[in-house]
Write a protein that holds these residues in place. Sequence first.
Motif, PDB file in Angstrom:
ATOM      1  N   GLY A 101       0.815  -1.210   0.000  1.00 14.24           N
ATOM      2  CA  GLY A 101       0.000   0.000   0.000  1.00 14.24           C
ATOM      3  C   GLY A 101       0.848   1.259   0.000  1.00 14.24           C
ATOM      4  O   GLY A 101       0.532   2.241  -0.691  1.00 14.24           O
ATOM      5  N   LEU A 102       1.932   1.246   0.770  1.00 17.89           N
ATOM      6  CA  LEU A 102       2.826   2.412   0.817  1.00 17.89           C
ATOM      7  C   LEU A 102       3.457   2.698  -0.544  1.00 17.89           C
ATOM      8  O   LEU A 102       3.786   3.848  -0.857  1.00 17.89           O
ATOM      9  N   GLY A 103       3.633   1.645  -1.336  1.00 18.11           N
ATOM     10  CA  GLY A 103       4.245   1.835  -2.650  1.00 18.11           C
ATOM     11  C   GLY A 103       3.233   2.019  -3.762  1.00 18.11           C
ATOM     12  O   GLY A 103       3.608   2.127  -4.936  1.00 18.11           O
ATOM     13  N   ALA A 104       1.937   2.044  -3.420  1.00 18.64           N
ATOM     14  CA  ALA A 104       0.887   2.118  -4.434  1.00 18.64           C
ATOM     15  C   ALA A 104       0.420   3.553  -4.631  1.00 18.64           C
ATOM     16  O   ALA A 104       0.644   4.434  -3.797  1.00 18.64           O
ATOM     17  N   THR A 105      -0.247   3.750  -5.744  1.00 21.27           N
ATOM     18  CA  THR A 105      -0.918   5.026  -6.006  1.00 21.27           C
ATOM     19  C   THR A 105      -2.336   4.723  -6.470  1.00 21.27           C
ATOM     20  O   THR A 105      -2.598   3.664  -7.051  1.00 21.27           O
ATOM     21  N   VAL A 106      -3.231   5.645  -6.215  1.00 17.24           N
ATOM     22  CA  VAL A 106      -4.635   5.444  -6.602  1.00 17.24           C
ATOM     23  C   VAL A 106      -4.781   5.288  -8.114  1.00 17.24           C
ATOM     24  O   VAL A 106      -5.504   4.383  -8.577  1.00 17.24           O
ATOM     25  N   PRO A 107      -4.116   6.105  -8.947  1.00 18.44           N
ATOM     26  CA  PRO A 107      -4.251   5.908 -10.403  1.00 18.44           C
ATOM     27  C   PRO A 107      -3.776   4.529 -10.856  1.00 18.44           C
ATOM     28  O   PRO A 107      -4.408   3.910 -11.719  1.00 18.44           O
ATOM     29  N   ALA A 108      -2.666   4.032 -10.273  1.00 17.45           N
ATOM     30  CA  ALA A 108      -2.168   2.711 -10.660  1.00 17.45           C
ATOM     31  C   ALA A 108      -3.145   1.615 -10.261  1.00 17.45           C
ATOM     32  O   ALA A 108      -3.376   0.661 -11.005  1.00 17.45           O
ATOM     33  N   LEU A 109      -3.739   1.759  -9.077  1.00 19.96           N
ATOM     34  CA  LEU A 109      -4.711   0.772  -8.609  1.00 19.96           C
ATOM     35  C   LEU A 109      -5.981   0.838  -9.452  1.00 19.96           C
ATOM     36  O   LEU A 109      -6.572  -0.196  -9.794  1.00 19.96           O
ATOM     37  N   LEU A 116      -2.045   2.720   1.441  1.00 25.39           N
ATOM     38  CA  LEU A 116      -2.453   3.489   0.265  1.00 25.39           C
ATOM     39  C   LEU A 116      -2.860   4.906   0.649  1.00 25.39           C
ATOM     40  O   LEU A 116      -2.489   5.880  -0.031  1.00 25.39           O
ATOM     41  N   LEU A 117      -3.605   5.048   1.742  1.00 25.25           N
ATOM     42  CA  LEU A 117      -4.020   6.372   2.201  1.00 25.25           C
ATOM     43  C   LEU A 117      -2.821   7.213   2.634  1.00 25.25           C
ATOM     44  O   LEU A 117      -2.763   8.425   2.380  1.00 25.25           O
ATOM     45  N   MET A 118      -1.854   6.568   3.307  1.00 25.37           N
ATOM     46  CA  MET A 118      -0.641   7.294   3.702  1.00 25.37           C
ATOM     47  C   MET A 118       0.116   7.769   2.471  1.00 25.37           C
ATOM     48  O   MET A 118       0.636   8.893   2.435  1.00 25.37           O
ATOM     49  N   ARG A 119       0.196   6.908   1.450  1.00 18.94           N
ATOM     50  CA  ARG A 119       0.911   7.302   0.234  1.00 18.94           C
ATOM     51  C   ARG A 119       0.229   8.487  -0.447  1.00 18.94           C
ATOM     52  O   ARG A 119       0.895   9.366  -1.004  1.00 18.94           O
ATOM     53  N   ARG A 120      -1.100   8.554  -0.356  1.00 17.17           N
ATOM     54  CA  ARG A 120      -1.844   9.618  -1.029  1.00 17.17           C
ATOM     55  C   ARG A 120      -1.813  10.926  -0.247  1.00 17.17           C
ATOM     56  O   ARG A 120      -1.649  12.002  -0.846  1.00 17.17           O
ATOM     57  N   TYR A 121      -1.944  10.846   1.086  1.00 13.21           N
ATOM     58  CA  TYR A 121      -2.117  12.069   1.874  1.00 13.21           C
ATOM     59  C   TYR A 121      -0.895  12.420   2.735  1.00 13.21           C
ATOM     60  O   TYR A 121      -0.854  13.511   3.294  1.00 13.21           O
ATOM     61  N   ALA A 122       0.053  11.501   2.879  1.00  8.06           N
ATOM     62  CA  ALA A 122       1.275  11.784   3.636  1.00  8.06           C
ATOM     63  C   ALA A 122       2.447  11.132   2.910  1.00  8.06           C
ATOM     64  O   ALA A 122       3.130  10.252   3.442  1.00  8.06           O
ATOM     65  N   THR A 123       2.668  11.581   1.695  1.00  5.49           N
ATOM     66  CA  THR A 123       3.638  10.930   0.812  1.00  5.49           C
ATOM     67  C   THR A 123       5.050  10.863   1.400  1.00  5.49           C
ATOM     68  O   THR A 123       5.686   9.798   1.355  1.00  5.49           O
ATOM     69  N   PRO A 124       5.588  11.946   1.973  1.00  6.36           N
ATOM     70  CA  PRO A 124       6.941  11.833   2.543  1.00  6.36           C
ATOM     71  C   PRO A 124       7.033  10.778   3.648  1.00  6.36           C
ATOM     72  O   PRO A 124       8.009  10.024   3.719  1.00  6.36           O
ATOM     73  N   THR A 125       6.029  10.718   4.508  1.00  9.46           N
ATOM     74  CA  THR A 125       6.027   9.709   5.575  1.00  9.46           C
ATOM     75  C   THR A 125       5.950   8.312   4.980  1.00  9.46           C
ATOM     76  O   THR A 125       6.654   7.388   5.419  1.00  9.46           O
ATOM     77  N   ALA A 126       5.103   8.140   3.984  1.00 11.65           N
ATOM     78  CA  ALA A 126       4.958   6.828   3.352  1.00 11.65           C
ATOM     79  C   ALA A 126       6.267   6.375   2.720  1.00 11.65           C
ATOM     80  O   ALA A 126       6.670   5.216   2.852  1.00 11.65           O
TER      81      ALA A 126
END
Length: 304
Positions: free
Chosen positions: A24-32, A155-165
């Motif tokens: 999930g951390l390595g995913a993006t919504v468009p890719a999914l 996935l949510l962390m990657r979308r809304y907190a990208t540096p942390t993810a």
Amino acid sequence: METLHMALNAVTVVFIAATMFAAGLGATVPALRDVFTNVPLLLLALTANMVIIPLLGWGLGALFNLSSASTIALVLVASSPGGPFGAKLAMVQKGDVVGGAGMQVLLASAGSITFAPTVNGILTAADIGTNVSLDVAALVRTVALLQLVPFAIGLLMRRYATPTAQSWHPTAAAVSNITFLIVLAGMLLGNWRDVVDLLGSLTLLAGFLLATAAFAIGTLLATGPPERRTTMGGVASVRNAGPALAAIGIAFSDQPAVLGALAGVLLSGLAAALPIATLLSRRRSTPAAPAEHSDQAGTSGTPE
């Protein structure tokens, strides 16, 4: 031994959650979205995992004239898609991790519903076993808790907190790798007697061939670039042990012969799938050969 079994179960839970969280951390919504809106890919994956591979398990059992216990184990494994090792194989082979994780969760969820009727249909046609009745709601909750929730959080962390993810991703991947090795070692140590007992039969070969053929079927019945196709092959090759274990406990009274055969089929399947994923990884890690420029090509004297 009971303490060791409980510890292995705990590590397995950590492995599944960490693997899905890292995916999930390595995913993006468009890719999914690209995966879940690809109708041909979804239909092909569902056909391969829900229809062809279960029938293949039945066929291998009949081909090798396996015992009833081994045939039951093979059918249980073949009828249970969406194993958590699928996302891990996507990481190992450097494939489409996002697509593999998303497809794995989808197949595990759908498999929770189709598992019992599929097994019942095959075992009835083969005149083997007994009626399999499982708590579908409990299976769906297990899939959601261990696979869907960690993946969604990542996935949510990657979308809304990208540096942390991005900073957490290496740690999550490391936890996934370490617990993966522990789970493999625990499976071997905890089931070595069962596997040894099967050495004189064709059960291990059937499990090996099932995973190999499933890898090929999943790859062929997929769309997109090679990385995505082989990822779908890896997802197809490793099955979900949870429903199979539940079925053995409920419908087959934890028969040692069926449990032993199940362990053998699962381990021989991993023995087939892991080398394939490792080979793919090595091929993808090899740098492309630099383009050769010949001075005799007639353009060597022309400056850029």
